[in-house]
Design an enzyme around this catalytic site. Structure first.
Site, PDB file in Angstrom:
ATOM      1  N   CYS A 231       0.748  -1.428   0.106  1.00  0.00           N
ATOM      2  CA  CYS A 231      -0.077   0.085   0.110  1.00  0.00           C
ATOM      3  C   CYS A 231       0.735   1.486   0.017  1.00  0.00           C
ATOM      4  O   CYS A 231       1.801   1.172   0.792  1.00  0.00           O
ATOM      5  CB  CYS A 231      -0.814   0.308   1.204  1.00  0.00           C
ATOM      6  SG  CYS A 231      -2.081  -1.350   1.395  1.00  0.00           S
TER       7      CYS A 231
ATOM      8  N   ARG B  37       5.615  -0.007  -6.190  1.00  0.00           N
ATOM      9  CA  ARG B  37       5.809  -0.879  -4.929  1.00  0.00           C
ATOM     10  C   ARG B  37       4.660  -2.017  -5.180  1.00  0.00           C
ATOM     11  O   ARG B  37       4.877  -2.887  -4.395  1.00  0.00           O
ATOM     12  CB  ARG B  37       5.211  -0.098  -3.809  1.00  0.00           C
ATOM     13  CG  ARG B  37       6.179   1.119  -3.430  1.00  0.00           C
ATOM     14  CD  ARG B  37       5.760   2.248  -2.697  1.00  0.00           C
ATOM     15  NE  ARG B  37       5.487   1.623  -1.142  1.00  0.00           N
ATOM     16  CZ  ARG B  37       6.093   2.217  -0.303  1.00  0.00           C
ATOM     17  NH1 ARG B  37       6.992   2.970  -0.227  1.00  0.00           N
ATOM     18  NH2 ARG B  37       5.427   1.531   1.106  1.00  0.00           N
TER      19      ARG B  37
ATOM     20  N   TRP C 260      -2.821  -2.928  -1.791  1.00  0.00           N
ATOM     21  CA  TRP C 260      -2.412  -4.285  -1.924  1.00  0.00           C
ATOM     22  C   TRP C 260      -3.013  -5.025  -0.975  1.00  0.00           C
ATOM     23  O   TRP C 260      -2.721  -4.956   0.071  1.00  0.00           O
ATOM     24  CB  TRP C 260      -0.713  -4.023  -1.712  1.00  0.00           C
ATOM     25  CG  TRP C 260      -0.112  -5.638  -2.117  1.00  0.00           C
ATOM     26  CD1 TRP C 260       0.197  -6.103  -3.402  1.00  0.00           C
ATOM     27  CD2 TRP C 260      -0.133  -6.695  -1.246  1.00  0.00           C
ATOM     28  NE1 TRP C 260       0.725  -7.253  -3.248  1.00  0.00           N
ATOM     29  CE2 TRP C 260       0.597  -7.714  -1.921  1.00  0.00           C
ATOM     30  CE3 TRP C 260       0.049  -6.605   0.332  1.00  0.00           C
ATOM     31  CZ2 TRP C 260       1.019  -8.768  -1.409  1.00  0.00           C
ATOM     32  CZ3 TRP C 260       0.593  -8.031   0.848  1.00  0.00           C
ATOM     33  CH2 TRP C 260       1.009  -9.106   0.065  1.00  0.00           C
TER      34      TRP C 260
ATOM     35  N   ASN D   9      -1.690   1.807   5.509  1.00  0.00           N
ATOM     36  CA  ASN D   9      -0.773   0.918   4.962  1.00  0.00           C
ATOM     37  C   ASN D   9      -0.447   0.231   6.437  1.00  0.00           C
ATOM     38  O   ASN D   9      -0.017   0.616   7.187  1.00  0.00           O
ATOM     39  CB  ASN D   9       0.391   1.813   4.445  1.00  0.00           C
ATOM     40  CG  ASN D   9       1.741   0.716   4.126  1.00  0.00           C
ATOM     41  OD1 ASN D   9       1.370  -0.419   4.087  1.00  0.00           O
ATOM     42  ND2 ASN D   9       2.804   1.464   4.035  1.00  0.00           N
ATOM     43  N   GLY D  10      -0.377  -1.229   6.199  1.00  0.00           N
ATOM     44  CA  GLY D  10      -0.120  -2.143   7.337  1.00  0.00           C
ATOM     45  C   GLY D  10      -1.378  -2.899   7.452  1.00  0.00           C
ATOM     46  O   GLY D  10      -2.363  -2.979   6.961  1.00  0.00           O
TER      47      GLY D  10
ATOM     48  N   GLU E  34      17.650 -18.408  -6.408  1.00  0.00           N
ATOM     49  CA  GLU E  34      17.194 -17.047  -6.982  1.00  0.00           C
ATOM     50  C   GLU E  34      16.786 -17.092  -8.339  1.00  0.00           C
ATOM     51  O   GLU E  34      15.759 -16.333  -8.978  1.00  0.00           O
ATOM     52  CB  GLU E  34      18.494 -16.228  -7.050  1.00  0.00           C
ATOM     53  CG  GLU E  34      18.633 -14.884  -7.834  1.00  0.00           C
ATOM     54  CD  GLU E  34      17.410 -13.975  -7.293  1.00  0.00           C
ATOM     55  OE1 GLU E  34      16.698 -14.249  -6.327  1.00  0.00           O
ATOM     56  OE2 GLU E  34      17.254 -12.785  -7.920  1.00  0.00           O
TER      57      GLU E  34
ATOM     58  N   LYS F   6      13.094 -15.712  -9.534  1.00  0.00           N
ATOM     59  CA  LYS F   6      12.889 -14.838 -10.556  1.00  0.00           C
ATOM     60  C   LYS F   6      11.931 -15.353 -11.592  1.00  0.00           C
ATOM     61  O   LYS F   6      11.294 -14.556 -11.939  1.00  0.00           O
ATOM     62  CB  LYS F   6      14.436 -14.586 -11.279  1.00  0.00           C
ATOM     63  CG  LYS F   6      14.616 -13.060 -11.558  1.00  0.00           C
ATOM     64  CD  LYS F   6      15.264 -12.267 -10.713  1.00  0.00           C
ATOM     65  CE  LYS F   6      14.505 -12.083  -9.377  1.00  0.00           C
ATOM     66  NZ  LYS F   6      15.253 -11.149  -8.170  1.00  0.00           N
TER      67      LYS F   6
ATOM     68  N   GLU G 116       8.407 -15.200 -10.197  1.00  0.00           N
ATOM     69  CA  GLU G 116       7.740 -14.139  -9.632  1.00  0.00           C
ATOM     70  C   GLU G 116       7.142 -13.421 -11.143  1.00  0.00           C
ATOM     71  O   GLU G 116       6.233 -12.571 -10.895  1.00  0.00           O
ATOM     72  CB  GLU G 116       8.346 -13.196  -8.623  1.00  0.00           C
ATOM     73  CG  GLU G 116       9.601 -12.539  -9.092  1.00  0.00           C
ATOM     74  CD  GLU G 116      10.467 -11.578  -8.186  1.00  0.00           C
ATOM     75  OE1 GLU G 116       9.611 -11.192  -7.249  1.00  0.00           O
ATOM     76  OE2 GLU G 116      11.556 -11.641  -8.323  1.00  0.00           O
TER      77      GLU G 116
ATOM     78  N   HIS H 191      17.376 -37.202  -3.412  1.00  0.00           N
ATOM     79  CA  HIS H 191      16.720 -37.380  -2.168  1.00  0.00           C
ATOM     80  C   HIS H 191      15.165 -37.087  -2.240  1.00  0.00           C
ATOM     81  O   HIS H 191      14.627 -36.990  -1.174  1.00  0.00           O
ATOM     82  CB  HIS H 191      17.304 -36.692  -1.076  1.00  0.00           C
ATOM     83  CG  HIS H 191      19.023 -37.127  -1.033  1.00  0.00           C
ATOM     84  ND1 HIS H 191      19.229 -38.223  -0.258  1.00  0.00           N
ATOM     85  CD2 HIS H 191      20.033 -36.423  -1.504  1.00  0.00           C
ATOM     86  CE1 HIS H 191      20.578 -38.502  -0.332  1.00  0.00           C
ATOM     87  NE2 HIS H 191      20.959 -37.290  -0.770  1.00  0.00           N
TER      88      HIS H 191
ATOM     89  N   LYS I 234       6.973  -4.166  -4.237  1.00  0.00           N
ATOM     90  CA  LYS I 234       8.242  -3.848  -4.053  1.00  0.00           C
ATOM     91  C   LYS I 234       8.725  -3.837  -2.866  1.00  0.00           C
ATOM     92  O   LYS I 234       9.736  -4.464  -2.137  1.00  0.00           O
ATOM     93  CB  LYS I 234       8.584  -2.632  -5.014  1.00  0.00           C
ATOM     94  CG  LYS I 234      10.039  -2.340  -5.242  1.00  0.00           C
ATOM     95  CD  LYS I 234      10.817  -3.360  -5.993  1.00  0.00           C
ATOM     96  CE  LYS I 234      12.254  -3.184  -6.286  1.00  0.00           C
ATOM     97  NZ  LYS I 234      13.026  -4.256  -6.703  1.00  0.00           N
TER      98      LYS I 234
HETATM   99  C1  AGP Z   1      13.042 -10.224  -5.364  1.00  0.00           C
HETATM  100  O1  AGP Z   1      12.849 -10.412  -6.729  1.00  0.00           O
HETATM  101  C2  AGP Z   1      11.634 -10.116  -5.005  1.00  0.00           C
HETATM  102  N1  AGP Z   1      11.101  -9.001  -5.541  1.00  0.00           N
HETATM  103  C3  AGP Z   1      11.516 -10.316  -3.363  1.00  0.00           C
HETATM  104  O2  AGP Z   1      11.910 -11.457  -3.000  1.00  0.00           O
HETATM  105  C4  AGP Z   1      12.411  -9.369  -2.477  1.00  0.00           C
HETATM  106  O3  AGP Z   1      13.857  -9.719  -2.695  1.00  0.00           O
HETATM  107  C5  AGP Z   1      12.125  -9.651  -0.992  1.00  0.00           C
HETATM  108  O4  AGP Z   1      10.771  -9.137  -0.738  1.00  0.00           O
HETATM  109  C6  AGP Z   1      12.968  -8.626  -0.132  1.00  0.00           C
HETATM  110  O5  AGP Z   1      12.854  -7.354  -0.228  1.00  0.00           O
HETATM  111  P1  AGP Z   1      13.978  -6.327   0.262  1.00  0.00           P
HETATM  112  O6  AGP Z   1      15.396  -6.734  -0.069  1.00  0.00           O
HETATM  113  O7  AGP Z   1      13.470  -4.781  -0.087  1.00  0.00           O
HETATM  114  O8  AGP Z   1      13.922  -6.382   1.573  1.00  0.00           O
END
Ligand code: AGP
Length: 615
Positions: free
Chosen positions: A2, A27, A79, A104-105, A484, A488, A491, A507, A610
């Protein structure tokens, strides 16, 4: 997550709020809304989806003179947490069309408050936790309190993490604001004041910013801002001068911010290295501040991509400096009663500096008596302000939800920490340390060479774009890269993807292999590559589509691979030690091109934010 923006004392406040909300778009959000006051009445417009929908409605109402000449407005990008994405659940939320609140929150005790308010006759129109706020304000204002007093009574009632702004038609030209764990900035203007979830959202209006501290609340008027701490004591908070980040909203000719951010790595990573390396080989990281007067073990906490950077950091610090490192998910750390035996400090990693999980882990570590340090990209963010010592990524604003350049900059800093610790505690000689600094100085040109492989990666992207599931494998320093790479891809392309340590396949996960499932491995010849190739062979034998992005030596050995991308030749030590940095590039490009092929919203993927400011 948000975003909140409010403008007080400027003509066309609604339009100025929209400008601010646009800057918070990156965001992540799924609905938006705005309220202003016109002829003594609240006027609220809300819509599901992107801001464009809201702007369309606002333009129509402006034509109908609903918003003519307003000088107070508050707006929100939502959000969804409590309640689905809908018009009713979008903010601002109002009570009797006299109070409007953006938030927000999460209000954690909202259910109990909602029950009480319903019994008092308040009518709830949304499924949100937020709606208790306007009704509580209404309740206290009806009891004869002014906006400040009513806000204070509301604060006594609620629990949770929040930043909110409230306005009332009964108290024109005033805003009540409060923050607890969620960020909030107040901007100072001439006969006008502004509120934003971050400084950038209001930097088109002012460069003078006050960051509220946790537990603060304030009454904001056109000419006066009164701030109070959590004990309701009047306080003054520092005014900071910020620079408007003009480059932020330009894609610089690229189609997406993510693409721009991938391709600018050779240019921005030298900003990271040069702020920690002087005279080519002196690392300026203050190890005493970092908690290493003596040799102790270290705890690293982070979320998502930053967590994976932490795992690479662990491998480097243990390998180069012989210092034990524990890496924990920030969201788990404080709830699992961790042992701090042998530790003196915590290092949190966060691009945004606002991830609430990471912030909470940091605060918990503080309570446990640890020194607190952070790797952050956003200077002035909550984590930056709360830690004892910050190491800045210095790669400029990252707008795409997917972390790219911030990940590689985090890795650079972690590598330099490892090298610096190695020298301090005698695992490295001065010459060895200098050599490692030389290696990291070679990185930008090496990344540029990795970027040249884009066309080959595009072909792979076209081939796997319709896959239901993709598996990434890695060993050693490239195991976190497998995690990672999978994050990537999932997401931004919405394809299910998992990363595994290659040796773990047998395993359990090998049961997932069936005909044509893409199995992707990033690999460099580091003396241990044969084991990884055997793991790949095991997947091949069960019908997987094998994709190998590797150096020539590995590709020559894995003759069974269906697709290969041969990376440029680099010096052995460089290629094996810095392999996570090199292979970040194809991992990012692959995710980007698969998403582009599938036509997803690359920069603002569904359901994601974000800055993740809820726990
Ligand atoms: C990464 O591509 C993601 N969007 C997400 O995992 C991100 O790294 C995570 O939310 C942590 O964010 P920050 O580094 O701003 O704390």
């Amino acid at each position: 997550m948000c975003g909140v923006v409010a403008v007080l004392g400027k003509e066309n406040a609604s339009q100025l709020v929209i400008e601010g909300l646009k800057k918070l778009e990156y965001r992540g959000y799924d609905s938006a809304g705005i309220t202003s006051v016109s002829q003594g009445l609240l006027q609220t417009i809300k819509s599901e989806g992107k801001l464009l929908n809201l702007i369309g409605k606002l333009d129509k109402s402006t034509k109908e003179k609903l918003y003519f000449d307003n000088s107070i407005a508050l707006g929100h990008t939502r959000w969804a947490t409590h309640g689905n994405v809908s018009f009713e659940n979008a903010h601002p939320l109002t009570s009797e069309n006299k109070i409007a609140v953006v938030h927000n929150g999460i209000i954690e005790n909202f259910e109990i408050l909602k029950k009480e308010l319903i019994s008092l006759g308040y009518n709830f129109r949304s499924m949100t936790d937020t709606e208790v706020l306007p009704h509580l304000f209404m309740k206290y204002i009806k009891m004869g309190n002014d906006l400040l007093e009513a806000g204070r009574l509301v604060l006594k009632d609620i629990k949770g993490a929040f930043a909110f702004v409230a306005m009332s038609v009964d108290f024109p030209n005033q805003l009540f604001v409060s923050r607890n764990s969620s960020p909030l900035a107040i901007g100072l203007g001439d006969n006008a004041n502004f509120i934003g979830s971050d400084a950038h959202s209001i930097d088109h209006l002012t460069q003078k910013i006050i960051y509220l501290e946790d537990g603060d609340h304030a009454l904001v008027k056109i000419n006066k801002i009164s701030i109070f701490d959590k004990n309701f004591k009047k306080v003054s908070r520092k005014i900071i001068n910020i620079q408007a980040e003009i480059g932020l909203i330009t894609k610089g000719g690229y189609k997406h911010f993510m693409e721009k951010e991938i391709f600018e790595q050779p240019v921005v990573l030298p900003q990271t290295t040069s702020s920690f390396i002087k005279n080519n080989s002196e690392i300026t990281i203050d190890l005493d501040k970092l908690g290493f007067k003596n040799k102790n073990s270290l705890i690293i906490c982070a979320a998502g991509t930053s967590y994976y950077a932490g795992i690479v950091g662990k491998y480097w610090i243990e390998q180069i400096a012989d210092i034990p490192v524990i890496v924990d998910l920030a969201s788990e750390y404080r709830y699992r009663k961790p042992s701090i035996f042998g530790q003196n400090s915590i290092l949190v990693i966060s691009q945004s500096g606002e991830s609430l999980d990471t912030l909470m882990a940091l605060r918990y570590a503080k309570e446990l008596g640890l020194k607190t340090n952070a790797i952050v990209n956003v200077e002035g963010s909550t984590i930056d302000r709360e830690v004892d010592y910050s190491l800045y990524s210095k790669v400029g604003p990252e707008i795409g939800v997917a972390s790219t350049k911030s990940f590689t900059s985090q890795l650079v800093i972690l590598f330099l920490i490892a090298v610096s610790l190695g020298k301090k505690f005698n695992s490295l000689t001065l010459t060895q340390m200098r050599k490692k600094c030389q290696l990291i100085n070679m990185l930008p040109s090496a990344i540029a060479k990795m970027l040249e492989k884009e066309n080959q990666i595009k072909l792979i992207a076209q081939n796997i774009k319709n896959s239901k599931s993709v598996i990434f494998l890695g060993r050693g320093l490239l195991y976190p890269l497998a995690l990672e790479g999978a994050l990537k891809l999932k997401e931004i392309s919405y394809i299910h993807a998992e990363g595994f340590a290659a040796g773990e396949m047998k395993h359990g996960p090998i049961a997932l292999i069936e005909d044509d499932v893409p199995v992707i491995m990033f690999l460099v010849s580091d003396g241990n590559e044969d084991k990884a190739i055997s793991n790949l062979q095991e997947a091949y034998s069960r019908g997987a589509k094998i994709i190998l992005i590797a150096d020539k030596k590995c590709i020559d050995k894995a003759t069974f691979a269906h697709f290969t991308v041969e990376i440029a030749e680099f010096e052995n030590e460089f290629k094996s030690l810095l392999s996570p940095l090199l292979m970040s590039v194809p991992a990012q490009l692959l995710a980007y091109h698969v998403a582009k092929e599938r036509g997803t919203d690359v920069d603002q993927p569904r359901n994601l934010a974000k800055s993740v400011t809820v726990e």
